[in-house]
Design a protein around this motif. Structure first.
Motif, PDB file in Angstrom:
ATOM      1  N   GLY A   1       7.215  -9.486  -7.103  1.00 50.04           N
ATOM      2  CA  GLY A   1       8.173  -8.462  -7.524  1.00 50.04           C
ATOM      3  C   GLY A   1       8.172  -7.292  -6.567  1.00 50.04           C
ATOM      4  N   GLN A   2       8.123  -6.094  -7.111  1.00 50.18           N
ATOM      5  CA  GLN A   2       8.205  -4.891  -6.278  1.00 50.18           C
ATOM      6  C   GLN A   2       6.845  -4.287  -5.951  1.00 50.18           C
ATOM      7  N   LYS A   3       5.764  -4.951  -6.358  1.00 45.77           N
ATOM      8  CA  LYS A   3       4.414  -4.449  -6.086  1.00 45.77           C
ATOM      9  C   LYS A   3       4.170  -4.333  -4.579  1.00 45.77           C
ATOM     10  N   PRO A   4       3.244  -3.449  -4.193  1.00 45.20           N
ATOM     11  CA  PRO A   4       2.976  -3.275  -2.765  1.00 45.20           C
ATOM     12  C   PRO A   4       2.454  -4.555  -2.103  1.00 45.20           C
ATOM     13  N   VAL A   5       2.981  -4.833  -0.926  1.00 48.41           N
ATOM     14  CA  VAL A   5       2.534  -5.953  -0.103  1.00 48.41           C
ATOM     15  C   VAL A   5       2.368  -5.443   1.331  1.00 48.41           C
ATOM     16  N   ILE A   6       1.661  -6.214   2.132  1.00 52.34           N
ATOM     17  CA  ILE A   6       1.550  -5.915   3.569  1.00 52.34           C
ATOM     18  C   ILE A   6       2.564  -6.793   4.278  1.00 52.34           C
ATOM     19  N   LEU A   7       3.445  -6.176   5.055  1.00 56.70           N
ATOM     20  CA  LEU A   7       4.469  -6.927   5.776  1.00 56.70           C
ATOM     21  C   LEU A   7       4.335  -6.673   7.278  1.00 56.70           C
ATOM     22  N   PRO A   8       3.988  -7.701   8.033  1.00 54.88           N
ATOM     23  CA  PRO A   8       3.886  -7.562   9.484  1.00 54.88           C
ATOM     24  C   PRO A   8       5.249  -7.688  10.157  1.00 54.88           C
ATOM     25  N   GLY A   9       5.398  -6.974  11.242  1.00 58.37           N
ATOM     26  CA  GLY A   9       6.637  -7.051  12.001  1.00 58.37           C
ATOM     27  C   GLY A   9       6.457  -6.474  13.389  1.00 58.37           C
ATOM     28  N   SER A  10       7.553  -6.434  14.122  1.00 60.46           N
ATOM     29  CA  SER A  10       7.532  -5.937  15.502  1.00 60.46           C
ATOM     30  C   SER A  10       8.802  -5.156  15.793  1.00 60.46           C
TER      31      SER A  10
END
Length: 148
Positions: A12-21
Motif C-alpha cells: 500500500g502506501q507504507k514507506p518503502v526503499i526505492l532505488p533509482g538513478s
C-alpha cells in the motif's frame, strides 16, 4: 509492470526503499539538461529501478525513455540515501529514495520529449538554474559543481 507499482500492491502506501538513478547530462558548454515535469518542477532525467537492473542500466534506460538521448561513459558522482531522502508523494505513497547520480558529456541522438512525463526540456548553466528545481536534484547539481 514497473517494480514500484508491483510492490505497492502488497504494501500500500507504507514507506518503502526505492532505488533509482538520475544523470547530469552536459552539453558542449557544460550546461545541464533539465526536464520540466508535469507538476511544473524541473529536475534531472532519471527514474526508478526495475527488477534485475543495475543503477547504470536504470540511468541509461530512463534517459533514453524521457529524452530520446543515448548516454555513455557515465561517471558516478555519488549514491544518496538516508532519512534526508524521505518523500511523501501527492497520492500519499511514502518512500525513502536511494539514488545513484551520474554525470556525462558523452551523449548522442536527438532530444525528444516524452510528453507523458515532461512538459519541456532545456539546458541551463549551473549558475542560472530554474527556481522551481527539485530540491534533491539541486543538491546533486551543487555536489557536481563543487566536486574535487
Amino acid at each position: 509492470m514497473e517494480y514500484f507499482k508491483y510492490l505497492r500492491q502488497y504494501v500500500g502506501q507504507k514507506p518503502v526503499i526505492l532505488p533509482g538513478s538520475v544523470v547530469i547530462i552536459l552539453n558542449e558548454n557544460y550546461e545541464i539538461l533539465l526536464q520540466k515535469r508535469l507538476n511544473g518542477n524541473w529536475g534531472l532525467p532519471g527514474g526508478l529501478m526495475d527488477l534485475g537492473e543495475s543503477f547504470e542500466e536504470v540511468a541509461k534506460r530512463e534517459v533514453f525513455e524521457e529524452t530520446g538521448l543515448t548516454v555513455a561513459n557515465l561517471k558516478l558522482l555519488n549514491v544518496y540515501s538516508g532519512s534526508k531522502y524521505y518523500l511523501k508523494v501527492s497520492n500519499g505513497d511514502e518512500l525513502f529514495s536511494a539514488t545513484a547520480v551520474y554525470y556525462t558529456k558523452d551523449v548522442s541522438g536527438n532530444l525528444k520529449i516524452d510528453f507523458n512525463e515532461s512538459k519541456d526540456m532545456k539546458y541551463f548553466a549551473a549558475g542560472n538554474l530554474p527556481s522551481k528545481l527539485n530540491n534533491n536534484d539541486k543538491g546533486f547539481i551543487e555536489d557536481y559543481v563543487n566536486r574535487k
